[in-house]
Design a protein around this motif. Structure first.
Motif, PDB file in Angstrom:
ATOM      1  N   ASP A 197      13.572   1.941  -4.644  1.00  0.00           N
ATOM      2  CA  ASP A 197      12.728   2.508  -5.507  1.00  0.00           C
ATOM      3  C   ASP A 197      11.178   2.295  -5.326  1.00  0.00           C
ATOM      4  N   LEU A 198      10.485   3.142  -4.854  1.00  0.00           N
ATOM      5  CA  LEU A 198       8.990   2.792  -4.368  1.00  0.00           C
ATOM      6  C   LEU A 198       7.915   2.863  -5.813  1.00  0.00           C
ATOM      7  N   LYS A 199       8.434   3.801  -6.573  1.00  0.00           N
ATOM      8  CA  LYS A 199       7.587   3.929  -7.753  1.00  0.00           C
ATOM      9  C   LYS A 199       6.767   2.808  -8.535  1.00  0.00           C
ATOM     10  N   PRO A 200       7.346   1.780  -8.831  1.00  0.00           N
ATOM     11  CA  PRO A 200       6.578   0.768  -9.041  1.00  0.00           C
ATOM     12  C   PRO A 200       5.455   0.006  -8.184  1.00  0.00           C
ATOM     13  N   ILE A 201       5.545   0.248  -7.002  1.00  0.00           N
ATOM     14  CA  ILE A 201       4.933  -0.330  -5.985  1.00  0.00           C
ATOM     15  C   ILE A 201       3.485   0.345  -5.848  1.00  0.00           C
ATOM     16  N   LYS A 202       2.466  -0.468  -5.915  1.00  0.00           N
ATOM     17  CA  LYS A 202       0.920   0.205  -5.804  1.00  0.00           C
ATOM     18  C   LYS A 202       0.583  -0.454  -4.575  1.00  0.00           C
ATOM     19  N   MET A 203       0.192   0.282  -3.705  1.00  0.00           N
ATOM     20  CA  MET A 203      -0.332   0.031  -2.381  1.00  0.00           C
ATOM     21  C   MET A 203      -1.598   0.526  -2.057  1.00  0.00           C
ATOM     22  N   PRO A 204      -2.620  -0.033  -1.172  1.00  0.00           N
ATOM     23  CA  PRO A 204      -3.678   0.742  -0.676  1.00  0.00           C
ATOM     24  C   PRO A 204      -3.183   1.830   0.189  1.00  0.00           C
ATOM     25  N   THR A 205      -4.018   2.808   0.523  1.00  0.00           N
ATOM     26  CA  THR A 205      -3.733   3.842   1.675  1.00  0.00           C
ATOM     27  C   THR A 205      -4.546   3.911   2.704  1.00  0.00           C
ATOM     28  N   THR A 206      -4.286   4.679   3.467  1.00  0.00           N
ATOM     29  CA  THR A 206      -5.040   4.977   4.858  1.00  0.00           C
ATOM     30  C   THR A 206      -5.108   6.323   5.291  1.00  0.00           C
ATOM     31  N   GLU A 207      -5.671   6.655   6.363  1.00  0.00           N
ATOM     32  CA  GLU A 207      -5.643   7.902   6.742  1.00  0.00           C
ATOM     33  C   GLU A 207      -4.485   8.370   7.765  1.00  0.00           C
TER      34      GLU A 207
ATOM     35  N   ASP B 238       2.619   8.087   0.675  1.00  0.00           N
ATOM     36  CA  ASP B 238       2.149   8.258  -0.802  1.00  0.00           C
ATOM     37  C   ASP B 238       2.917   9.576  -1.467  1.00  0.00           C
ATOM     38  N   LEU B 239       3.227  10.616  -0.549  1.00  0.00           N
ATOM     39  CA  LEU B 239       3.877  11.571  -0.993  1.00  0.00           C
ATOM     40  C   LEU B 239       5.189  11.204  -1.427  1.00  0.00           C
TER      41      LEU B 239
ATOM     42  N   ILE C  68      -0.104  -0.444   7.041  1.00  0.00           N
ATOM     43  CA  ILE C  68       0.683   0.560   7.768  1.00  0.00           C
ATOM     44  C   ILE C  68       1.998   0.214   7.919  1.00  0.00           C
ATOM     45  N   LEU C  69       1.920  -1.124   8.577  1.00  0.00           N
ATOM     46  CA  LEU C  69       3.220  -1.796   8.947  1.00  0.00           C
ATOM     47  C   LEU C  69       3.972  -2.103   7.450  1.00  0.00           C
ATOM     48  N   MET C  70       3.498  -2.567   6.360  1.00  0.00           N
ATOM     49  CA  MET C  70       4.264  -2.648   5.228  1.00  0.00           C
ATOM     50  C   MET C  70       4.899  -1.204   4.917  1.00  0.00           C
ATOM     51  N   GLN C  71       3.961  -0.201   4.607  1.00  0.00           N
ATOM     52  CA  GLN C  71       4.243   0.927   4.153  1.00  0.00           C
ATOM     53  C   GLN C  71       5.683   1.482   5.130  1.00  0.00           C
ATOM     54  N   LYS C  72       5.598   1.334   6.464  1.00  0.00           N
ATOM     55  CA  LYS C  72       6.404   1.653   7.480  1.00  0.00           C
ATOM     56  C   LYS C  72       7.882   1.245   6.926  1.00  0.00           C
ATOM     57  N   LYS C  73       7.908  -0.473   6.597  1.00  0.00           N
ATOM     58  CA  LYS C  73       9.124  -0.879   6.374  1.00  0.00           C
ATOM     59  C   LYS C  73       9.504  -0.546   4.787  1.00  0.00           C
ATOM     60  N   LEU C  74       8.702  -0.507   3.925  1.00  0.00           N
ATOM     61  CA  LEU C  74       8.879  -0.047   2.667  1.00  0.00           C
ATOM     62  C   LEU C  74       9.938   1.432   2.602  1.00  0.00           C
ATOM     63  N   LEU C  75       9.128   2.147   3.385  1.00  0.00           N
ATOM     64  CA  LEU C  75       9.636   3.704   3.536  1.00  0.00           C
ATOM     65  C   LEU C  75      10.893   3.839   4.097  1.00  0.00           C
ATOM     66  N   MET C  76      11.193   2.968   4.924  1.00  0.00           N
ATOM     67  CA  MET C  76      12.538   2.906   5.897  1.00  0.00           C
ATOM     68  C   MET C  76      13.416   2.228   4.907  1.00  0.00           C
ATOM     69  N   HIS C  77      12.948   1.099   4.064  1.00  0.00           N
ATOM     70  CA  HIS C  77      13.755   0.601   3.122  1.00  0.00           C
ATOM     71  C   HIS C  77      14.476   1.759   2.044  1.00  0.00           C
ATOM     72  N   ALA C  78      13.357   2.283   1.599  1.00  0.00           N
ATOM     73  CA  ALA C  78      13.612   3.568   0.545  1.00  0.00           C
ATOM     74  C   ALA C  78      14.586   4.405   1.162  1.00  0.00           C
ATOM     75  N   LEU C  79      14.299   4.806   2.428  1.00  0.00           N
ATOM     76  CA  LEU C  79      15.221   6.002   2.532  1.00  0.00           C
ATOM     77  C   LEU C  79      16.640   5.726   2.892  1.00  0.00           C
ATOM     78  N   THR C  80      16.623   4.404   3.800  1.00  0.00           N
ATOM     79  CA  THR C  80      18.238   4.113   3.907  1.00  0.00           C
ATOM     80  C   THR C  80      19.047   3.189   2.905  1.00  0.00           C
ATOM     81  N   ASP C  81      18.134   2.752   2.026  1.00  0.00           N
ATOM     82  CA  ASP C  81      18.835   1.851   0.859  1.00  0.00           C
ATOM     83  C   ASP C  81      18.551   2.355  -0.538  1.00  0.00           C
ATOM     84  N   GLN C  82      17.965   3.333  -0.651  1.00  0.00           N
ATOM     85  CA  GLN C  82      17.805   3.913  -1.850  1.00  0.00           C
ATOM     86  C   GLN C  82      16.762   3.040  -2.900  1.00  0.00           C
TER      87      GLN C  82
END
Length: 182
Positions: free
Chosen positions: A108-118, A126-127, A92-106
């Motif tokens: 690309d998360l496409k090549p990253i495969k991560m486990p997911t949670t509820e 994931d969306l 969850i912490l990694m997803q937060k950091k990556l999503l913030m990085h993607a949103l603010t710095d464009q």
């Protein structure tokens, strides 16, 4: 006199136990922010109590205070359950950091495969990762893949010293919860 000395010696121990129980009660009553704050004050004292550390971490997770998960991630290592909790918080912490990085710095998360949670952040991660639309939008609107009545709005605000990522949860177009991450 001996009883008074014994009482003075044992009083701090009873107060400490009461504080730990109070944190648990706050969590049980869904007062996650208060439980997280209470856990902050007790974390050093219970640094070897992995059940307490997990309680603290889940309190902070439910209070959307994800940056406080770093200490539990490091500390939870003695039992299989503790290690599983640490891995869960890490994702969850990694997803937060990556999503913030993607949103603010464009980024690309496409090549990253991560486990997911509820957890809601994982769902939105994931969306967003699977979104084929333009990544230059100000707001991202998604429908929950498991419930068509549930939807999410994702965006970043840039007020203050650092940007904040906002996830709004909707049910039948009525906002039910707002998560703010920085």
């Amino acid at each position: 006199m001996n009883k008074l000395i014994l009482l003075l010696f044992l009083s701090p121990l009873f107060l400490q136990a009461d504080a730990k129980v109070e944190t648990y009660k706050l969590y049980q009553d869904a007062k996650y922010e208060e439980a997280c704050q209470s856990g902050d004050a007790l974390l050093q004292q219970y640094k070897n109590d992995e059940e307490f550390i997990s309680l603290y971490a889940f309190s902070c997770l439910n209070a959307d205070q994800l940056d406080k998960l770093s200490i539990p991630i490091i500390s939870l290592k003695k039992t299989p359950e503790s290690r599983a909790n640490a891995a869960y918080f890490s994702v969850i912490l990694m997803q937060k950091k990556l999503l913030m990085h993607a949103l603010t710095d464009q980024y690309d998360l496409k090549p990253i495969k991560m486990p997911t949670t509820e957890y809601v952040l994982s769902t939105v991660f994931d969306l967003y990762s699977n979104d084929n639309g333009s990544k230059e939008r100000r707001r991202y609107n998604y429908t929950d893949p498991n419930d068509v009545n549930k939807s999410y709005r994702l965006f970043v605000t840039k007020s203050g010293s650092s940007p904040k990522m906002i996830i709004e949860e909707y049910y039948d177009k009525i906002m039910t919860k707002r998560h703010i991450y920085w």
